[in-house]
Design a protein around this motif. Sequence first.
Motif, PDB file in Angstrom:
ATOM      1  N   ASN A 167      -2.040 -11.100 -50.598  1.00 16.69           N
ATOM      2  CA  ASN A 167      -1.172 -10.403 -51.547  1.00 16.69           C
ATOM      3  C   ASN A 167      -1.605  -8.962 -51.776  1.00 16.69           C
ATOM      4  O   ASN A 167      -1.124  -8.318 -52.698  1.00 16.69           O
ATOM      5  N   GLY A 168      -2.513  -8.471 -50.960  1.00 18.18           N
ATOM      6  CA  GLY A 168      -3.072  -7.139 -51.197  1.00 18.18           C
ATOM      7  C   GLY A 168      -2.188  -5.996 -50.737  1.00 18.18           C
ATOM      8  O   GLY A 168      -2.583  -4.843 -50.819  1.00 18.18           O
ATOM      9  N   GLY A 169      -0.986  -6.285 -50.257  1.00 21.87           N
ATOM     10  CA  GLY A 169      -0.073  -5.216 -49.844  1.00 21.87           C
ATOM     11  C   GLY A 169      -0.608  -4.444 -48.652  1.00 21.87           C
ATOM     12  O   GLY A 169      -1.330  -4.995 -47.810  1.00 21.87           O
ATOM     13  N   ASP A 170      -0.299  -3.141 -48.615  1.00 28.09           N
ATOM     14  CA  ASP A 170      -0.698  -2.339 -47.463  1.00 28.09           C
ATOM     15  C   ASP A 170      -2.212  -2.161 -47.389  1.00 28.09           C
ATOM     16  O   ASP A 170      -2.763  -1.941 -46.322  1.00 28.09           O
ATOM     17  N   TYR A 171      -2.857  -2.238 -48.550  1.00 29.25           N
ATOM     18  CA  TYR A 171      -4.290  -1.955 -48.550  1.00 29.25           C
ATOM     19  C   TYR A 171      -5.049  -2.959 -47.680  1.00 29.25           C
ATOM     20  O   TYR A 171      -5.946  -2.589 -46.925  1.00 29.25           O
ATOM     21  N   THR A 172      -4.680  -4.236 -47.780  1.00 31.26           N
ATOM     22  CA  THR A 172      -5.343  -5.241 -46.947  1.00 31.26           C
ATOM     23  C   THR A 172      -4.449  -5.720 -45.798  1.00 31.26           C
ATOM     24  O   THR A 172      -4.799  -6.649 -45.078  1.00 31.26           O
ATOM     25  N   GLY A 173      -3.257  -5.102 -45.663  1.00 27.82           N
ATOM     26  CA  GLY A 173      -2.388  -5.469 -44.559  1.00 27.82           C
ATOM     27  C   GLY A 173      -1.713  -6.805 -44.737  1.00 27.82           C
ATOM     28  O   GLY A 173      -1.156  -7.350 -43.788  1.00 27.82           O
ATOM     29  N   ALA A 174      -1.731  -7.362 -45.957  1.00 25.74           N
ATOM     30  CA  ALA A 174      -1.076  -8.633 -46.280  1.00 25.74           C
ATOM     31  C   ALA A 174      -1.389  -9.724 -45.251  1.00 25.74           C
ATOM     32  O   ALA A 174      -2.499  -9.765 -44.712  1.00 25.74           O
ATOM     33  N   ALA A 175      -0.422 -10.587 -44.986  1.00 22.72           N
ATOM     34  CA  ALA A 175      -0.703 -11.748 -44.140  1.00 22.72           C
ATOM     35  C   ALA A 175      -0.983 -11.363 -42.691  1.00 22.72           C
ATOM     36  O   ALA A 175      -1.671 -12.091 -41.971  1.00 22.72           O
ATOM     37  N   THR A 176      -0.454 -10.225 -42.244  1.00 24.77           N
ATOM     38  CA  THR A 176      -0.688  -9.833 -40.848  1.00 24.77           C
ATOM     39  C   THR A 176      -2.089  -9.284 -40.638  1.00 24.77           C
ATOM     40  O   THR A 176      -2.588  -9.294 -39.526  1.00 24.77           O
ATOM     41  N   GLY A 177      -2.705  -8.775 -41.698  1.00 22.25           N
ATOM     42  CA  GLY A 177      -4.073  -8.309 -41.576  1.00 22.25           C
ATOM     43  C   GLY A 177      -4.187  -6.858 -41.161  1.00 22.25           C
ATOM     44  O   GLY A 177      -3.225  -6.091 -41.248  1.00 22.25           O
ATOM     45  N   LEU A 178      -5.360  -6.491 -40.699  1.00 22.40           N
ATOM     46  CA  LEU A 178      -5.650  -5.097 -40.376  1.00 22.40           C
ATOM     47  C   LEU A 178      -6.053  -4.957 -38.909  1.00 22.40           C
ATOM     48  O   LEU A 178      -6.643  -5.855 -38.328  1.00 22.40           O
ATOM     49  N   ASP A 179      -5.710  -3.794 -38.357  1.00 21.72           N
ATOM     50  CA  ASP A 179      -6.179  -3.469 -37.005  1.00 21.72           C
ATOM     51  C   ASP A 179      -7.399  -2.578 -37.110  1.00 21.72           C
ATOM     52  O   ASP A 179      -7.545  -1.809 -38.057  1.00 21.72           O
ATOM     53  N   LEU A 180      -8.234  -2.675 -36.118  1.00 25.22           N
ATOM     54  CA  LEU A 180      -9.446  -1.857 -36.109  1.00 25.22           C
ATOM     55  C   LEU A 180      -9.678  -1.466 -34.658  1.00 25.22           C
ATOM     56  O   LEU A 180      -9.881  -2.327 -33.815  1.00 25.22           O
ATOM     57  N   ALA A 181      -9.568  -0.172 -34.388  1.00 24.75           N
ATOM     58  CA  ALA A 181      -9.622   0.212 -32.987  1.00 24.75           C
ATOM     59  C   ALA A 181     -10.735   1.210 -32.700  1.00 24.75           C
ATOM     60  O   ALA A 181     -10.675   1.975 -31.762  1.00 24.75           O
ATOM     61  N   GLY A 182     -11.772   1.215 -33.531  1.00 24.26           N
ATOM     62  CA  GLY A 182     -12.845   2.175 -33.313  1.00 24.26           C
ATOM     63  C   GLY A 182     -13.719   1.779 -32.136  1.00 24.26           C
ATOM     64  O   GLY A 182     -13.957   0.599 -31.913  1.00 24.26           O
ATOM     65  N   PRO A 183     -14.194   2.740 -31.352  1.00 26.57           N
ATOM     66  CA  PRO A 183     -15.126   2.417 -30.277  1.00 26.57           C
ATOM     67  C   PRO A 183     -16.516   2.154 -30.859  1.00 26.57           C
ATOM     68  O   PRO A 183     -16.845   2.675 -31.921  1.00 26.57           O
ATOM     69  N   VAL A 184     -17.274   1.321 -30.201  1.00 27.37           N
ATOM     70  CA  VAL A 184     -18.650   1.072 -30.614  1.00 27.37           C
ATOM     71  C   VAL A 184     -19.554   1.783 -29.613  1.00 27.37           C
ATOM     72  O   VAL A 184     -19.504   1.483 -28.411  1.00 27.37           O
ATOM     73  N   THR A 185     -20.331   2.734 -30.085  1.00 30.85           N
ATOM     74  CA  THR A 185     -21.214   3.440 -29.153  1.00 30.85           C
ATOM     75  C   THR A 185     -22.661   3.260 -29.584  1.00 30.85           C
ATOM     76  O   THR A 185     -22.956   3.122 -30.770  1.00 30.85           O
ATOM     77  N   LEU A 186     -23.523   3.228 -28.582  1.00 31.69           N
ATOM     78  CA  LEU A 186     -24.954   3.132 -28.854  1.00 31.69           C
ATOM     79  C   LEU A 186     -25.644   4.158 -27.972  1.00 31.69           C
ATOM     80  O   LEU A 186     -25.521   4.100 -26.743  1.00 31.69           O
ATOM     81  N   PHE A 187     -26.334   5.111 -28.569  1.00 34.88           N
ATOM     82  CA  PHE A 187     -26.980   6.211 -27.838  1.00 34.88           C
ATOM     83  C   PHE A 187     -26.004   6.848 -26.854  1.00 34.88           C
ATOM     84  O   PHE A 187     -26.323   7.078 -25.686  1.00 34.88           O
ATOM     85  N   GLY A 188     -24.766   7.051 -27.297  1.00 25.94           N
ATOM     86  CA  GLY A 188     -23.787   7.722 -26.448  1.00 25.94           C
ATOM     87  C   GLY A 188     -23.105   6.817 -25.448  1.00 25.94           C
ATOM     88  O   GLY A 188     -22.121   7.212 -24.823  1.00 25.94           O
ATOM     89  N   ALA A 189     -23.602   5.567 -25.291  1.00 26.52           N
ATOM     90  CA  ALA A 189     -22.962   4.670 -24.325  1.00 26.52           C
ATOM     91  C   ALA A 189     -21.880   3.863 -25.036  1.00 26.52           C
ATOM     92  O   ALA A 189     -22.061   3.440 -26.174  1.00 26.52           O
ATOM     93  N   ASP A 190     -20.755   3.678 -24.371  1.00 27.83           N
ATOM     94  CA  ASP A 190     -19.673   2.897 -24.953  1.00 27.83           C
ATOM     95  C   ASP A 190     -19.992   1.414 -24.811  1.00 27.83           C
ATOM     96  O   ASP A 190     -20.201   0.913 -23.720  1.00 27.83           O
ATOM     97  N   MET A 191     -20.027   0.718 -25.963  1.00 30.12           N
ATOM     98  CA  MET A 191     -20.414  -0.688 -25.932  1.00 30.12           C
ATOM     99  C   MET A 191     -19.211  -1.634 -25.903  1.00 30.12           C
ATOM    100  O   MET A 191     -19.367  -2.848 -25.961  1.00 30.12           O
ATOM    101  N   SER A 192     -18.002  -1.059 -25.826  1.00 28.16           N
ATOM    102  CA  SER A 192     -16.823  -1.914 -25.959  1.00 28.16           C
ATOM    103  C   SER A 192     -16.629  -2.839 -24.759  1.00 28.16           C
ATOM    104  O   SER A 192     -15.946  -3.848 -24.860  1.00 28.16           O
ATOM    105  N   ASP A 193     -17.202  -2.452 -23.639  1.00 31.28           N
ATOM    106  CA  ASP A 193     -17.147  -3.298 -22.444  1.00 31.28           C
ATOM    107  C   ASP A 193     -17.727  -4.686 -22.764  1.00 31.28           C
ATOM    108  O   ASP A 193     -18.713  -4.801 -23.493  1.00 31.28           O
ATOM    109  N   LEU A 194     -17.090  -5.738 -22.226  1.00 30.77           N
ATOM    110  CA  LEU A 194     -17.452  -7.106 -22.618  1.00 30.77           C
ATOM    111  C   LEU A 194     -18.932  -7.415 -22.412  1.00 30.77           C
ATOM    112  O   LEU A 194     -19.588  -7.956 -23.294  1.00 30.77           O
ATOM    113  N   THR A 195     -19.449  -7.064 -21.231  1.00 35.65           N
ATOM    114  CA  THR A 195     -20.839  -7.397 -20.928  1.00 35.65           C
ATOM    115  C   THR A 195     -21.782  -6.699 -21.894  1.00 35.65           C
ATOM    116  O   THR A 195     -22.729  -7.295 -22.419  1.00 35.65           O
TER     117      THR A 195
END
Lengths: 293, 343
Positions: free
Chosen positions: B142-170
């Motif tokens: 019931n949180g409206g747009d703030y929590t994205g209601a029942a559909t939820g929230l998207d999060l598309a930030g890259p995860v980097t560690l020491f400049g390396a992209d960690m988003s790759d599965l391995t």
Amino acid sequence: MRAVDIFIQQILNGLSIASVITLIAIGVTLIFGLTGIINFAHGEFLMIGGIVTWLAVSAGLGFPLAVVLAILAVGLMGYILERGLFRFTLERPTNGFIVSLGLIVVLQHVVVLFWNPNQKSIPRPLTTVWEVGGVRIASVRVMVIAITIAVVALSFRMITASRYGRALRASVEDRDTAALMGIPVRRYITGVFVLGSALAGLGGALLIALFPITPFTGGTMVMKGFAVALIGGLGNIYGAVAAGLILGIVEGFSAGYGFSQWTDAYSFALMILVLIVRPHGLFGGTSGPRMAS
Amino acid sequence: MKEGLRQDRAGSVFKALRSLLPVLVILALIAAVPLFSPSNRFLSLAISAGINVIALYGLSVLFGQTGILSMGHAALVGVGAYAAAILARDFGVGFWAALPAAALASAVFAMIVGIPSLRVGGHHFVIMTFAFGQLLAIVLTNGGDYTGAATGLDLAGPVTLFGADMSDLTRYYLMVVAFVTSAAVASWAIINSSYGRTLRAIRENEKLAASLGINVGRHKIGAFVVSGIFAGISGVLLAYFLGHISPSQFSSFPSIYLALMVMIGGARLIEGPLAGGILVAFLPEVLNLDPVQSRIVYGVCLIAVIMLLPDGLIGGIVRALRAAFSGKPKQETQQRGAAEAQR
């Protein structure tokens, strides 16, 4: 519609839901009072009762017969589960609780496996809608309330007036002393499981007469049953009935006055509040049988 | 005298280290899995299992050591996940900064839930945590747009560690293994500290612990907060891995599954959460079950474990092995078994 009509209608809607919740809460509160087991699977018992009703009605049987079948089937299930599982957890009620968690998962998914996860509904057993001075009263809701009142009154009579009821209350009060007085406590535990399950079966049959149900209906319903049992004081049947009334009316109003998306939150919020202020519930309860721990 | 004491302490540290060793070996083997070029499906399953295991280590401190069972653990994971998603959306906070923030958020939420719930105490605590879990799911829906209601929230930030992209599965897999290792070590450190002993004293006999001057209430809330920190971190990893979170992932039924995993694995042993998380994630794959069948199997496993093996699967295996391989520990294990049964 006039404001007062809406008011009366919401009370009626609330009371019919409260009836089902009270039926679960009585089982929950009796089982806890006697064994200390928090039986979360009780909501699944209710769901199974609904499913049995649905199966029977779909097979062409009349609703009254379906209700009887639901009560018998769930009562038998309660008997088997108590004899086969819960009996062995009496020394450690926490284990009984964990077993009930496993049962939730198993029962839900067995139903899904055989009868798919979709909503199930039966045609309303009573379709008449009375109009009394502008208030539309669905007879099916009146039927649910009337059956619940009759059953609860009967249980009360049994528990307060008969010698079995007195023995039961004595066992809830103090299991060991009751056993010393020659009350066959173990047999009463089985009996309470069967009675509680049968009431849940009845609740399920009545619920599916009001709303469509899914295999996952039990989860929310048992939480409301526990909320009612805890608000009334665990182990206290009068408390459970009184709290059921309170909750039903609160839910009815919230649905009628435009906060319906918060309906489910009220029971939990109310329960948390009551427990913070009065940990033993509004009307006082036991904290479970005294264990030699 | 003093010398003996020191030797004794050194001995107990050695013994404690020895209990950590099997977990480290297993984790090292798990970390070597990418060398065999596993399928993406395997890696995703392993990542979700690992994320669960981190939360399970928190739950094992709470349930295994302190003896309190929470049915709202998924809610704590959810607080971490939503904290990460909201921080990334509104403040542009990245993965690494979100970790401590989300851990803090979950810890604070645990405290808010814990203080009234533990005050109520005993049997009611489980129901209270369950209710708080349901409430959180309702609030998020019931949180409206703030929590994205029942559909939820998207999060598309890259995860980097020491400049390396960690988003790759391995790479994400390896990172999760590293987090699991730290969670295991942290939980091992708690178990073997005096704090862990205090918690166990509360588990064994609350009144006796209180009579020894242990502040039972504060320690119980403390254990709940500690389990919240684990859950928060697991939530951040989950949010960044899935890229999308919704309220139903954190309602009370996921909490039941978390409790089920920790109990199937065995909550008191350091190997327990790891075994429970992996087993529950991979069992359907190994036995080729669909999700409905596998849930029935989990439920039956849980009931069987509780009725037959009170220490969980790993505890049962360890006991059976001890009994099979030597005579003396056999007696000891039998005694332990008897003591266990009495409790």
